[in-house]
Design an enzyme around this catalytic site. Structure first.
Site, PDB file in Angstrom:
ATOM      1  N   GLY A  69      13.116   2.806   4.555  1.00  0.00           N
ATOM      2  CA  GLY A  69      12.707   2.191   5.814  1.00  0.00           C
ATOM      3  C   GLY A  69      13.058   0.707   5.860  1.00  0.00           C
ATOM      4  N   ASN A 149       0.782   1.463  10.527  1.00  0.00           N
ATOM      5  CA  ASN A 149       0.533   2.041   9.200  1.00  0.00           C
ATOM      6  C   ASN A 149      -0.899   1.897   8.719  1.00  0.00           C
ATOM      7  OD1 ASN A 149       1.517  -0.662   9.316  1.00  0.00           O
ATOM      8  ND2 ASN A 149       1.661  -0.720   7.102  1.00  0.00           N
ATOM      9  N   GLN A 179       6.159   5.354  10.282  1.00  0.00           N
ATOM     10  CA  GLN A 179       4.893   6.121  10.220  1.00  0.00           C
ATOM     11  C   GLN A 179       4.792   7.117  11.378  1.00  0.00           C
ATOM     12  OE1 GLN A 179       2.728   6.068   7.759  1.00  0.00           O
ATOM     13  NE2 GLN A 179       3.301   4.215   6.661  1.00  0.00           N
ATOM     14  N   SER A 199      11.783   6.659   7.255  1.00  0.00           N
ATOM     15  CA  SER A 199      11.827   6.650   5.795  1.00  0.00           C
ATOM     16  C   SER A 199      11.428   8.020   5.263  1.00  0.00           C
ATOM     17  CB  SER A 199      10.850   5.578   5.298  1.00  0.00           C
ATOM     18  OG  SER A 199      10.762   5.624   3.904  1.00  0.00           O
ATOM     19  N   HIS A 201      10.104   8.900   2.191  1.00  0.00           N
ATOM     20  CA  HIS A 201       8.973   9.130   1.278  1.00  0.00           C
ATOM     21  C   HIS A 201       7.625   9.236   1.976  1.00  0.00           C
ATOM     22  CE1 HIS A 201       7.210   4.961   0.605  1.00  0.00           C
ATOM     23  NE2 HIS A 201       8.333   4.646   1.222  1.00  0.00           N
ATOM     24  N   THR A 237      28.352   4.646  -2.050  1.00  0.00           N
ATOM     25  CA  THR A 237      28.442   6.113  -2.156  1.00  0.00           C
ATOM     26  C   THR A 237      27.140   6.744  -1.681  1.00  0.00           C
ATOM     27  OG1 THR A 237      29.949   5.855  -4.004  1.00  0.00           O
ATOM     28  CG2 THR A 237      28.877   8.005  -3.785  1.00  0.00           C
ATOM     29  N   CYS A 323       2.182  -2.379   0.305  1.00  0.00           N
ATOM     30  CA  CYS A 323       2.954  -3.572  -0.078  1.00  0.00           C
ATOM     31  C   CYS A 323       2.147  -4.853   0.054  1.00  0.00           C
ATOM     32  CB  CYS A 323       4.272  -3.646   0.666  1.00  0.00           C
ATOM     33  SG  CYS A 323       4.141  -3.250   2.364  1.00  0.00           S
TER      34      CYS A 323
HETATM   35  N1  PLP Z   1       7.547   0.314   8.186  1.00  0.00           N
HETATM   36  C1  PLP Z   1       6.322   0.849   8.082  1.00  0.00           C
HETATM   37  C2  PLP Z   1       5.462   0.954   9.292  1.00  0.00           C
HETATM   38  C3  PLP Z   1       5.875   1.312   6.843  1.00  0.00           C
HETATM   39  O1  PLP Z   1       4.659   1.826   6.735  1.00  0.00           O
HETATM   40  C4  PLP Z   1       6.731   1.194   5.713  1.00  0.00           C
HETATM   41  C5  PLP Z   1       6.284   1.606   4.372  1.00  0.00           C
HETATM   42  O2  PLP Z   1       5.147   1.503   4.008  1.00  0.00           O
HETATM   43  C6  PLP Z   1       8.001   0.634   5.886  1.00  0.00           C
HETATM   44  C7  PLP Z   1       8.365   0.195   7.136  1.00  0.00           C
HETATM   45  C8  PLP Z   1       8.954   0.465   4.736  1.00  0.00           C
HETATM   46  O3  PLP Z   1       9.532   1.692   4.356  1.00  0.00           O
HETATM   47  P1  PLP Z   1      10.127   1.881   2.883  1.00  0.00           P
HETATM   48  O4  PLP Z   1       8.972   1.943   1.955  1.00  0.00           O
HETATM   49  O5  PLP Z   1      10.862   3.197   2.950  1.00  0.00           O
HETATM   50  O6  PLP Z   1      11.041   0.769   2.621  1.00  0.00           O
END
Ligand code: PLP
Length: 375
Positions: A69, A149, A179, A199, A201, A237, A323
């Site tokens: 993401g 999020n 999200q 994203s 994961h 790649t 984060c």
């Molecule tokens: N944007 C939002 C709203 C998210 O919740 C997150 C991840 O927590 C991201 C961006 C970043 O994604 P990634 O962890 O794949 O870099």
């Protein structure tokens, strides 16, 4: 184990792991190679791109795979800003975006761009009126998240897109839908959005894979240059195992989306009613529009201590976004909550595999924590 932190990340689906293993051990060809292994990989890459495109409400040629993401967002924001800087230097975003968006905007401010940060209200929504007032003739980029999020609110992206179309048609609209994928149907064309990030994961694919939707109507400047893969938009790649894992997760989530949504909605309802019965003084933060995220403050109980108590009972939740690493929630602060409320906030986030037992374990943990912390 009771894992209720699915907005931070999810377990990889076994079907995705199985397909990824094939791409690591057997079908490991480079899709740019000219021999049969490469040709096979390129063919599979094409079909995986179609699957991800469908999940994003886009055409296959509008999808660029990225390392997640964050990279999709950086590509979108820097790519659009630098492509359009001859038109203007004004950008609009919100105060409660993910740090990938916020820090990209901060970097652009250092480079001479001007950024307006819209403030969400206490429910967790950006007002369309505020947005319209912030829009200027020299606005070249708008970046707004789809689903928040930390509080699970959905922004009025359709309204925002139509305001841009009418008032600032040259501005590029980017949506951070990280999200939102499989929480709500993604319809970027209906939203008049030209760039959209997702994203893997967050939906049962591995970490380190994502995608950026780039509408056929726009051209942006590539962020990563090199061998010209991904039609020159993202050199390097292609990580076939991760792309395959992402596509397999998308297929499974797509197939079960209605059922999953019903299940997660029932869980959210159960949590809300049990919380009301067992801890009636708990305060929910924001008014979520998707059932996957529930944010609650237990005032007087510090989040970080409560997290440890829950963890000792194998209940995993978080105080905010992963984060933020335990720092004060920027989201709740932007929404105007006081420190007492922010310091005691807990985010619970569901995935389809969660059960009522997970919620019972969480509430038992909350009650034990409250007894210890309020003594
Ligand atoms: N944007 C939002 C709203 C998210 O919740 C997150 C991840 O927590 C991201 C961006 C970043 O994604 P990634 O962890 O794949 O870099």
């Amino acid at each position: 184990m009771h894992y209720l932190d699915n907005s931070a990340t999810t377990a990889v689906l076994p079907e995705a792991v199985e397909t990824m293993t094939r791409f690591m051990l057997t079908d490991f060809g480079n899709p740019s190679s000219q021999h049969s292994m490469g040709i096979k990989a390129a063919k599979e890459l094409k079909s995986y791109r179609e699957i991800v495109a469908k999940a994003m409400g886009a055409n296959a040629d509008e999808i660029t795979f990225t390392s997640g993401g964050t990279e999709a967002i950086n590509t979108a924001i820097f790519g659009a800003a630098y492509k359009n800087r001859h038109i203007g230097k004004h950008i609009i975003t919100s105060e409660f975006e993910h740090s990938a968006v916020k820090n990209a905007c901060k970097r652009l401010e250092e480079d001479g761009f001007t950024v307006t940060y819209l403030k969400p209200d206490e429910t967790g929504h950006i007002s369309a009126e505020d947005f319209e007032n912030a829009l200027r003739e020299d606005t070249i980029l708008v970046s707004i998240m789809l689903v928040n999020n930390e509080v699970g609110t959905l922004q009025h992206v359709e309204k925002i897109g139509s305001i841009i179309k009418n008032k600032a048609p040259r501005a590029i609209f980017h949506i951070d839908a990280v999200q939102g994928l499989f929480r709500v149907p993604l319809t970027p064309k209906k939203w008049n959005c030209q760039l959209m990030s997702v994203s893997g994961h967050k939906i049962g694919a591995p970490k380190g894979i994502g995608a950026l939707y780039i509408s056929r109507d726009v051209k942006i400047r590539p962020y990563i240059v090199g061998g010209g893969q991904e039609k020159g938009m993202r050199s390097g790649t292609e990580p076939m195992p991760s792309i395959a894992g992402f596509a397999v997760a998308c297929e499974i989530r797509q197939k079960n989306m209605t059922e999953d949504l019903k299940h997660v909605s029932e869980l959210a309802e159960y949590l809300k009613s049990e919380l009301q019965k067992r801890i009636p003084w708990a305060k929910q933060n924001g008014q979520p529009d998707v059932p996957h995220v529930f944010n609650v403050s237990l005032e007087g109980c510090k989040s970080e201590v409560m997290l440890r108590i829950l963890e000792s009972r194998e209940v995993y939740v978080s105080a905010g976004s992963a984060c933020a690493k335990g720092k004060e929630s920027v989201v709740l602060k932007a929404m105007g909550f006081d420190n007492k409320r922010i310091d005691s906030a807990i985010r619970i986030s569901f995935a389809p595999f969660n059960t009522r037992e997970d919620i019972d374990a969480l509430l038992d943990g909350f009650e034990q924590g409250i007894k210890m912390l309020k003594r």
